[in-house]
Enzyme design. Structure first.
Site, PDB file in Angstrom:
ATOM      1  N   SER A 198       0.844  -1.202   0.000  1.00  0.00           N
ATOM      2  CA  SER A 198       0.000   0.000   0.000  1.00  0.00           C
ATOM      3  C   SER A 198       0.876   1.246   0.000  1.00  0.00           C
ATOM      4  O   SER A 198       0.569   2.244  -0.645  1.00  0.00           O
ATOM      5  CB  SER A 198      -0.934  -0.008   1.202  1.00  0.00           C
ATOM      6  OG  SER A 198      -0.191   0.141   2.385  1.00  0.00           O
ATOM      7  N   ARG A 202       0.409   3.254  -3.621  1.00  0.00           N
ATOM      8  CA  ARG A 202      -0.359   4.497  -3.520  1.00  0.00           C
ATOM      9  C   ARG A 202       0.355   5.618  -4.266  1.00  0.00           C
ATOM     10  O   ARG A 202      -0.215   6.312  -5.103  1.00  0.00           O
ATOM     11  CB  ARG A 202      -0.562   4.883  -2.058  1.00  0.00           C
ATOM     12  CG  ARG A 202      -1.304   6.220  -1.898  1.00  0.00           C
ATOM     13  CD  ARG A 202      -1.444   6.627  -0.453  1.00  0.00           C
ATOM     14  NE  ARG A 202      -2.298   5.697   0.281  1.00  0.00           N
ATOM     15  CZ  ARG A 202      -1.859   4.815   1.152  1.00  0.00           C
ATOM     16  NH1 ARG A 202      -0.567   4.744   1.404  1.00  0.00           N
ATOM     17  NH2 ARG A 202      -2.676   4.025   1.787  1.00  0.00           N
ATOM     18  N   ASN A 206      -0.756   7.164  -8.024  1.00  0.00           N
ATOM     19  CA  ASN A 206      -1.081   8.582  -8.163  1.00  0.00           C
ATOM     20  C   ASN A 206      -0.228   9.244  -9.236  1.00  0.00           C
ATOM     21  O   ASN A 206      -0.733   9.996 -10.064  1.00  0.00           O
ATOM     22  CB  ASN A 206      -0.881   9.298  -6.827  1.00  0.00           C
ATOM     23  CG  ASN A 206      -2.132   9.245  -5.976  1.00  0.00           C
ATOM     24  OD1 ASN A 206      -3.087   9.960  -6.233  1.00  0.00           O
ATOM     25  ND2 ASN A 206      -2.143   8.376  -4.989  1.00  0.00           N
TER      26      ASN A 206
END
Lengths: 268, 156
Positions: A198, A202, A206
């Site tokens: 994660s 992440r 993005n």
């Protein structure tokens, strides 16, 4: 490009999403994304070189504007660390600062139009591919996340001892009953796997999405003059919004780094 | 999204940058910031102390001024008293002196008068005697008539 051949949108986007990969030995895993590594290291030199330059001339008297700016950033990071991590910040705070500064700079490469780098720098020197945003390369985010993950395990063992750490693996969070050992271990395994995933995905997601949106908006220029102007307007809008994402993702990445390392210091 | 050696290259760079930051950037900057914080704290404390000292000095000055005023008033009052006393004393002395001088002068005058009276009395007595001599045409024997003459003198 040969005259008469049309560049399709897919080709355009694929072109900008191709790494400059050089095989070392057998290729495959044994290859290196030159663009990612060079950009990341250069940005590190620029960022930490700037900090070093300012710190070398730092005064404990009245600071100049440059020093005040650096102190502002450093103090911001220090405050965040202070709020989460209760212990000796001698290593954790510089770690957080390194993560924040480096990730901000790498993310910020997204503000330079991809075609400007491609047509302005890469093509003139005979190159074909150059991806300028190191954090849009999953290797970079995994490298950072796994480094933090390694530190997390290192601190876990350092603080609780090897026995304590293994005990925690099997006896938390459900209890130390031997029947629960398997469940405890599975739970911890999932936690230890999900943290770096994660953490890294992440940031990667993005930045990768941001990059693709810039490329898609750039495609408007291929339609007409009106389309080009419309594309510019949209790009400006996305660019402004992206400032937020760049800083926010760097901030989140730093905060998770602090949280993971500080969790490793706590016994359950 | 393929993992390759890039991961280790970036991880190595990351480690290097962490080390660099932890050794060459963080500690000196923190030292500078903390020493400034200490300076500011010291400065504020010194300012506070200065303010307290000033307040103390002001109360002391007020006390001193009040004391000095009181002393001055005391001295003035004392001086006034002394002056009045001196004036009174000189006045009474002068009056006494004047009285004394008057007395002396009066006594002198009285003596003078007495002496003049004596002289006059003698002369009158002589005149009387001589008149009587002329009247009686003979000399009166002073020894014989001394008693008479003295009686006459006393009457004058």
């Amino acid at each position: 490009m040969e005259p008469g051949t049309e560049l399709t949108p897919t080709e355009y986007i694929t072109h900008h999403l191709t790494f400059l990969t050089k095989p070392i030995g057998d290729g495959g895993f044994w290859s290196i994304n030159v663009d990612t590594v060079v950009t990341a290291v250069l940005l590190g030199f620029v960022g930490f070189g700037f900090l070093w330059w300012v710190v070398r001339g730092a005064t404990s008297g009245v600071p100049g504007k440059r020093q005040a700016f650096v102190e502002l950033c450093v103090d911001f990071v220090d405050e965040q660390v202070k709020g989460i991590f209760h212990g000796d910040r001698k290593f954790v705070a510089p770690l957080a600062l390194t993560v924040f500064v480096w990730v901000v700079l790498m993310n910020a490469m997204d503000f330079i139009p991809a075609d400007l780098i491609d047509k302005g720098v890469v093509s003139p020197v005979g190159g074909h591919f150059w991806r300028a945003v190191p954090t849009a390369d999953v290797n970079t985010t995994f490298a950072l996340a796994l480094s933090v993950w390694t530190l997390m395990i290192f601190y876990s063992i350092k603080v609780k001892g090897l026995g304590g750490w293994i005990h925690e693996l099997f006896c938390t969070p459900f209890g130390s009953n031997p029947l629960l050992w398997v469940f405890n271990f599975l739970f911890n395994l999932v936690e230890y796997l999900s943290k770096p995933l994660s953490h890294s995905l992440r940031l990667y997601g993005n930045m990768y999405a941001g990059e693709i949106i810039f490329l898609l908006l750039a495609l408007w220029a291929a339609t007409s003059w009106a389309g080009a102007i419309f594309g510019v307007v949209l790009t400006v809008g996305w660019e402004i919004f992206h400032v937020l994402i760049v800083l926010l993702q760097a901030y989140i990445f730093m905060m998770l780094t602090i949280v993971y390392v500080s969790m490793a210091h706590e016994s359950h | 999204m393929n993992i390759n050696l890039t991961l280790f290259a970036v991880a190595a760079a990351f480690a290097l940058f962490i080390w660099f930051t932890a050794v060459f950037i963080w500690p000196p900057l923190m030292r500078a910031i903390e020493s400034r914080q200490k300076n500011i704290a010291d400065g504020l404390a010194a300012g506070e102390r200065g303010k307290q000292d000033l307040a103390q000095a002001e109360t002391r000055v007020t006390a001193l001024v009040n004391e000095a005023k009181a002393r001055a008033a005391e001295i003035v009052a004392l001086a006034e008293k002394q002056r009045n006393a001196t004036i009174d004393k000189s006045k009474s002395e002068a009056l006494a002196e004047a009285a004394k001088v008057t007395q002396a002068k009066l006594a002198e005058l009285e003596q003078e008068i007495a002496r003049a009276k004596e002289v006059l009395r003698n002369q009158v007595a002589d005149l009387a005697v001589r008149g009587a001599e002329k009247i009686l045409s003979r000399e009166i024997n002073p020894q014989v008539h001394a008693e008479l003459l003295n009686k006459l003198k006393a009457e004058l």
